[in-house]
Each structure stands twice: as C-alpha cells, then as structure tokens.
Scaffold this motif. Sequence first.
Motif, PDB file in Angstrom:
ATOM      1  N   ASN A  51       1.152  -9.381   6.789  1.00 40.24           N
ATOM      2  CA  ASN A  51      -0.012  -9.640   7.678  1.00 40.24           C
ATOM      3  C   ASN A  51      -0.389  -8.669   8.488  1.00 40.24           C
ATOM      4  O   ASN A  51      -1.645  -8.332   8.794  1.00 40.24           O
ATOM      5  N   GLU A  52       0.676  -8.191   9.142  1.00 45.04           N
ATOM      6  CA  GLU A  52       0.345  -7.343  10.313  1.00 45.04           C
ATOM      7  C   GLU A  52      -0.355  -6.043   9.877  1.00 45.04           C
ATOM      8  O   GLU A  52      -1.250  -5.542  10.464  1.00 45.04           O
ATOM      9  N   VAL A  53       0.000  -5.490   8.492  1.00 45.00           N
ATOM     10  CA  VAL A  53      -0.805  -4.431   8.116  1.00 45.00           C
ATOM     11  C   VAL A  53      -2.040  -4.418   7.657  1.00 45.00           C
ATOM     12  O   VAL A  53      -2.793  -3.512   7.290  1.00 45.00           O
ATOM     13  N   ASN A  54      -2.663  -5.795   7.477  1.00 43.91           N
ATOM     14  CA  ASN A  54      -3.986  -5.860   6.936  1.00 43.91           C
ATOM     15  C   ASN A  54      -4.933  -5.604   8.344  1.00 43.91           C
ATOM     16  O   ASN A  54      -5.285  -6.907   8.869  1.00 43.91           O
ATOM     17  N   TRP A  55      -5.096  -4.481   8.881  1.00 43.13           N
ATOM     18  CA  TRP A  55      -5.834  -4.172  10.012  1.00 43.13           C
ATOM     19  C   TRP A  55      -6.892  -3.118   9.616  1.00 43.13           C
ATOM     20  O   TRP A  55      -6.696  -2.177   8.992  1.00 43.13           O
ATOM     21  N   LEU A  56      -7.716  -2.934  10.510  1.00 44.73           N
ATOM     22  CA  LEU A  56      -8.625  -1.844  10.819  1.00 44.73           C
ATOM     23  C   LEU A  56      -8.645  -1.099  12.086  1.00 44.73           C
ATOM     24  O   LEU A  56      -8.315  -1.820  12.974  1.00 44.73           O
ATOM     25  N   GLY A  91      -8.338   1.328  -0.905  1.00 46.74           N
ATOM     26  CA  GLY A  91      -7.048   1.017  -1.216  1.00 46.74           C
ATOM     27  C   GLY A  91      -5.892   1.036  -0.337  1.00 46.74           C
ATOM     28  O   GLY A  91      -4.822   0.828  -0.707  1.00 46.74           O
ATOM     29  N   THR A  92      -6.404   1.722   0.806  1.00 51.08           N
ATOM     30  CA  THR A  92      -5.234   1.941   1.930  1.00 51.08           C
ATOM     31  C   THR A  92      -4.446   0.757   2.428  1.00 51.08           C
ATOM     32  O   THR A  92      -3.464   0.657   2.518  1.00 51.08           O
ATOM     33  N   ILE A  93      -5.620  -0.363   2.637  1.00 51.47           N
ATOM     34  CA  ILE A  93      -4.930  -1.606   3.199  1.00 51.47           C
ATOM     35  C   ILE A  93      -4.143  -2.107   2.050  1.00 51.47           C
ATOM     36  O   ILE A  93      -3.028  -2.696   2.567  1.00 51.47           O
ATOM     37  N   THR A  94      -4.539  -2.135   0.798  1.00 52.58           N
ATOM     38  CA  THR A  94      -3.555  -2.869  -0.207  1.00 52.58           C
ATOM     39  C   THR A  94      -2.246  -1.962  -0.283  1.00 52.58           C
ATOM     40  O   THR A  94      -1.316  -2.670  -0.447  1.00 52.58           O
ATOM     41  N   ASN A  98       1.317  -3.504   0.142  1.00 52.71           N
ATOM     42  CA  ASN A  98       2.388  -3.485  -1.034  1.00 52.71           C
ATOM     43  C   ASN A  98       3.681  -2.897  -0.541  1.00 52.71           C
ATOM     44  O   ASN A  98       4.876  -3.122  -0.862  1.00 52.71           O
ATOM     45  N   TYR A  99       3.587  -1.909   0.444  1.00 56.20           N
ATOM     46  CA  TYR A  99       4.736  -1.295   1.208  1.00 56.20           C
ATOM     47  C   TYR A  99       5.555  -2.476   1.885  1.00 56.20           C
ATOM     48  O   TYR A  99       6.659  -2.337   1.757  1.00 56.20           O
TER      49      TYR A  99
END
Length: 405
Positions: A51-56, A91-94, A98-99
């Motif tokens: 959830n943390e990486v889902n950012w702008l 696709g960067t957020i995806t 995934n990482y």
Amino acid sequence: MKNIKIIICLLFVSALAKAQQLQSYIEEAEANNPEIQAFELRYNIAEEKVNEVNWLPNTVVSAGYFVSEPETRTGAQRARFSISQMLPWFGTITARENYASSMAETEFVEIAIAKRKLALAVAQSYYQLYSIKTKQLVFDENIELLETYERLALTSLEVGKASAVDVLRLQIRQNELVQQREVLEQDYQAEQTLFNNLLNRDETMPVNVIEDMMIPDVDPLVLNENLQLNPELIKYDKLYESIEQSELLNQKESAPSIGFGLDYVPVSERADMNFSDNGKDIIMPMISISIPIFNNRYNSVTKQNELRQLEIISQKDERLNSLETRLAQAVHNRNTMRIKFNTQTDNLKQANDAEEILIKNYETGTIDFNDVLDVQELQLKFQINLIESIKGYYTEYAKINYLTR
C-alpha cells in the motif's frame, strides 16, 4: 499370532500417541513463540508496503503576488496561482506493487524457515527429556537391584559366605548411582526450562514425555528430491523473483515522467480604456515531461541486479550442497543408531542372562559379588546406550523431517 497382533497394535498406538503429543507441543510453540511472532510482524509490515508504494509525487501548489504590477494590454496582473502534478510512466505504480509483493513473499518464506527450525528444536529437546527421564527410571531400577544384592550380601555375611568388603562395595556402588540419579534430576530441570522457553510458557510447567519408545522395524523412505521443497532453498527462488521485479521497476523508473498543471493570473481592468477583453483573467494549462537523459544510475542498477541474480544462484547452489550433506549425515547417523540399538539389545539380553546365572549360583551357595557388580555395571551401561541410541535415532529423524518434509 493373537499375542503378536496385540503387541503390534500396542506399538502402533504408542507411536501414534508419541507423534500426536509432540505435534501438539510444536503447534503450541508456533502459536506462542516470540521469534515466530516477530517474523509474522515483519511479514505484515512487508505486506503493508504494497500500500505504501501506491503513491504519486506531491501536488505542487504555488501562489505569488506582484509587488509591482506588470501592465498588459488587457490590464495589470495582480498575482499568479499555479498547481501542477507529475505522473510516473505507465505501469510504474504496478511495478512498485509487484516488487513490494515479491519482498513480502520472501518474508513469508522466512516464517516457514523459522517454524521448521522451531519444530526441530522442540523435537530435539523433547527427545532429550525422554532420554533423561528414561535414564532416571533405569537408575531407580538399578538402585533397587543393588539393594536386593546388598540384602543377599548381608545374608551371606552372616553365614560366612561373603565379606564385609563385598557389602561396602555394593553400598559404594549404590551411592554412585544415587549421585548420578540426582545429577539427572538437575539435567531434567534444566532441559525442561529450555523446552518451556521454546513454548514461551512458565519454566516450571511439567512436560508430558512418553516413557516407551522403540525404533521401528522399517525406516521411512527418504527422497532427496524433496530437498528442493525446503524453504531454505525456496527463499532463494523468491529472492531471485524479487530482483526480477526490481529490474522491471528500474526500467519503468528510467522512462520519462509526465506533468500536468494550470496557471491562473487575475488581471485588473484598465480604467482608461473600454474593450471586450478588458480585465480578462489569464488561464494557462501546462504540460511538462521529465526525461532522464543522464541515466547512468539506471544502467548501474541493471548491472547490479544482474550480479545479484548470479550471486543468488551461487548461494542457492551452496545451500543445496549444504542441505544434501546434512541429509546424508542425518541418514548415516540414523542408520548408525539402529545398528547400535540392535547391538545394545543383544548385549543387554546377554547381561540379563548372566544375572540369572549369578542368582542361581546364589541358590547353590556360590556367588561372587565382584561378578555381581561387574554384571550390574554392564547392564547399566547397555541400558544407557540403548536409551541413547533411541534418542539419537529420533533426533536424526527429526533432522531428516526438517530437511525433506
């Protein structure tokens, strides 16, 4: 045949009870052990990172006031307000998610490894408790046996068929066994503390240890192929996959970023003129693009990822060799314990036969108490060795389970 069936049935029930009892302790340890709880918390943290990486990037809002208002054809500009937002490449957020998910899977494998190690530690401690407890029973039996011999010696002393030295030797031997019995009691308390700490419960809680354990007639089949399913090896597969996801993310981050924005400038009306756009505010949509022209950083990360993948392959090969060695050693030790068990069983039978001969000699009035002590010492030695071989067999079997189950 009926008696044999009953014996086989009792042995099966005993083995089943032992397995269920030990398994219940292992489950309790997994539920209460603080190390396992710490690994589970680490896994929860890793999951939350998805959830943390889902950012702008932060939205930039700015405002400015013209101290000296610039005059334009439509009027004086009083201030400027801007808002802009940069967006990563498609696709960067995806790729980030995934990482992060792949790293969480690595932490999950760590939980499986910790549980296996804990189960092995619980089993080893349990078999050590069995060994100590069974030895205590053997020493109790031997102390009682020496007391019987002492009474025989006293009787023989009264009729002149034994000396006071024989009685003293028997008593000294009893004292030595009592001492060893008391030492075993201390060993049991220490091992019980270790066992209860593995289960994260009160150190003084009693442990129910099965008293009768026997080595099965046939050893369970060991498949070396099952080593590939060991979490210690799966961990490297997950790490390799995480690096693949890291490289995909690196490729996405090396792509351009796109930005959108809007400028708003309020304009004052000109009092000396009258036309249609007099005092019309300025609205200016904007678009921007961030191009990583100097992308040595991303090229370096790609090279590092390639090297890390090679490193993980080497580490996995090394760990596989290590596990294969440990498995071969465990199987060897298990087979050795079976050989020792069979030998000590035969020796103990022969020592018991010698004891019967001595008792019969006593009935005829001829008994050598030096022989009595020698036979008793041999009996005790063979009994202790028998217990050690049983404990060793199941300890090695627990190691094999750790590696292949």
